[in-house]
Write a protein that holds these residues in place. Sequence first.
Motif, PDB file in Angstrom:
ATOM      1  N   LEU A  19       0.815  -1.206   0.000  1.00 40.86           N
ATOM      2  CA  LEU A  19       0.000   0.000   0.000  1.00 40.86           C
ATOM      3  C   LEU A  19       0.854   1.264   0.000  1.00 40.86           C
ATOM      4  CD1 LEU A  19      -2.772  -1.034   2.559  1.00 40.86           C
ATOM      5  CD2 LEU A  19      -3.064  -0.695   0.113  1.00 40.86           C
ATOM      6  N   ARG A  20       2.038   1.186   0.583  1.00 41.52           N
ATOM      7  CA  ARG A  20       2.898   2.358   0.661  1.00 41.52           C
ATOM      8  C   ARG A  20       3.408   2.780  -0.712  1.00 41.52           C
ATOM      9  NH1 ARG A  20       6.473   0.366   3.726  1.00 41.52           N
ATOM     10  NH2 ARG A  20       5.447   0.870   5.704  1.00 41.52           N
TER      11      ARG A  20
ATOM     12  N   LEU B 288      -4.042   0.680  -6.557  1.00 41.10           N
ATOM     13  CA  LEU B 288      -4.387   0.707  -5.139  1.00 41.10           C
ATOM     14  C   LEU B 288      -5.771   0.113  -4.905  1.00 41.10           C
ATOM     15  CD1 LEU B 288      -3.475   1.635  -2.337  1.00 41.10           C
ATOM     16  CD2 LEU B 288      -4.510   3.844  -2.795  1.00 41.10           C
ATOM     17  N   SER B 289      -6.711   0.411  -5.778  1.00 38.78           N
ATOM     18  CA  SER B 289      -8.062  -0.129  -5.649  1.00 38.78           C
ATOM     19  C   SER B 289      -8.060  -1.646  -5.795  1.00 38.78           C
ATOM     20  CB  SER B 289      -8.975   0.509  -6.697  1.00 38.78           C
ATOM     21  OG  SER B 289     -10.273  -0.039  -6.626  1.00 38.78           O
ATOM     22  N   ARG B 290      -7.306  -2.157  -6.787  1.00 32.63           N
ATOM     23  CA  ARG B 290      -7.228  -3.605  -6.965  1.00 32.63           C
ATOM     24  C   ARG B 290      -6.611  -4.264  -5.731  1.00 32.63           C
ATOM     25  NH1 ARG B 290      -5.318  -2.181 -12.145  1.00 32.63           N
ATOM     26  NH2 ARG B 290      -3.198  -2.704 -11.469  1.00 32.63           N
ATOM     27  N   LEU B 291      -5.581  -3.638  -5.189  1.00 33.89           N
ATOM     28  CA  LEU B 291      -4.915  -4.206  -4.021  1.00 33.89           C
ATOM     29  C   LEU B 291      -5.864  -4.250  -2.821  1.00 33.89           C
ATOM     30  CD1 LEU B 291      -2.416  -5.275  -2.611  1.00 33.89           C
ATOM     31  CD2 LEU B 291      -1.670  -2.912  -2.248  1.00 33.89           C
TER      32      LEU B 291
ATOM     33  N   ALA C  53       0.370  -7.714  -6.969  1.00 37.53           N
ATOM     34  CA  ALA C  53       1.035  -7.613  -5.667  1.00 37.53           C
ATOM     35  C   ALA C  53       1.336  -8.987  -5.108  1.00 37.53           C
ATOM     36  CB  ALA C  53       0.141  -6.832  -4.690  1.00 37.53           C
ATOM     37  N   GLY C  54       1.236 -10.033  -5.907  1.00 40.74           N
ATOM     38  CA  GLY C  54       1.479 -11.374  -5.410  1.00 40.74           C
ATOM     39  C   GLY C  54       0.291 -11.987  -4.709  1.00 40.74           C
TER      40      GLY C  54
END
Length: 467
Positions: free
Chosen positions: A253-254, A290-293, A420-421
Amino acid sequence: MSRWIRGPLPRLGLRARLLALGVLGLVVGFAFGGALLLGALGWTLQRSVDEEALRTADAVALLTAEDALPDPLPVAGGQLRVQVVDGQGRIRAASIDADRLVPMLGPAELRPGQRQRLVVDGRRVGMPGPVRVVTVPAGTAQEPRTVLVAKSLTDVRHSLHVVRNLLLVGFPLLVAGLGVVAWRVVGATLRPVEQLRSGAAEITGRAGAERLPVPAGQDEIHRLAVTLNDMLDRLAASRDRQRAFVADAAHELRSPLTNMRTELEVARRLGDDTDWPAVADDLLADTERLSRLVDDLLLLARLDEQDARPSPVGPVELGELLRAVAARYPSPPVRLTPPDAPRWVEGDASELRRVLVNLVDNALRHAYTGVDLAVSGPDGAYHLITVTDDGPGIPAADRERVFARFTRLDDARARDAGGAGLGLAIVRELVRRAGGTVELADATPGAAAPGLRVTVRLPALAEPDAE
């Protein structure tokens, strides 16, 4: 008694409660056994008295039938009194110690022609205590006679009194001794439980080594300690996974947040010289990532909270599902091989669609020319979905590791590659909830670029109309 056990006992310790219940059981058991013993002893002694008196009466009756009664009647020992009376209640013969004027039984008590067993006051026959009197008919029909034999019950009562006193003295001593032994045995039995409690308190209070002491004996407490240690190991592993998950999530997220802040700060400093369309494109890309994460993190958190597999939503036709997913991508690079017949499974269509989208997205990031999407089966009780690419593939040593959360191989760590894995981790969880499995293999083994074939096995379902 049950209300008493549920009331005062819970305020005591477990050791005291077990001892109280054990002593209570002993007292009840000993009281019942003592009463049974006294009853059996009294019945046996009374029976021996009756048998002796009846033997003597039968012998005298035989002499009466032979008209050979001696006077006085011979009696073995001094504990018996014998009388022979006629139909008018007159004494015809008696033993040396028996009364020759007054019969032992009055006319109201005596029933001629019947065998009787009565207990009368010993003063009536000149003997101490209660007396057992038996009657045996004798003589002939013309001259009926009745033989009366009396024997004192003093010895019987004395024997019962002695046994009762011994029980009243011995049983409390025996209960007290067994209580002491039980207190020590229960204490030794519960000592490992106290050690487990102390170990648990130490783990909770000092956050020490999360292992409980395991007793040496191979008993239930030993198995309990082993089970608790296994549970603690699973909790520790779960906590470690949670910490790693939080750390990885914070790191992922960072990155987009840092990029967005940097771009905004640069744009603010440059002012009118900023290429705003480019900045907007970069911010939009970071926002979408960011939304997908966040969506992936929320989905995994929801899956972790659901302990049991939910009930299936309904039948899903895999051919239609694959066509809907393939329609999201250009014809090449995603190539669909339609099934030759309907392939039905039971599950959540949205979850299965998410599985296919994640697999296709992952394959497109690594494919050189395109991705093949197909469904086949049934293979036993399963239908097979395959997603194949012609990229570099995944080494066999890493094929299990890539299903872990936030795991990315070295060639997939660039931010531009996306992801992001979490994609394959979500795939495995959703496939498991559907009752299937997912496997990775080389598409073309031995080639320089072996590619990757992902095979999803889902339980086959007959056509809904066929059911």
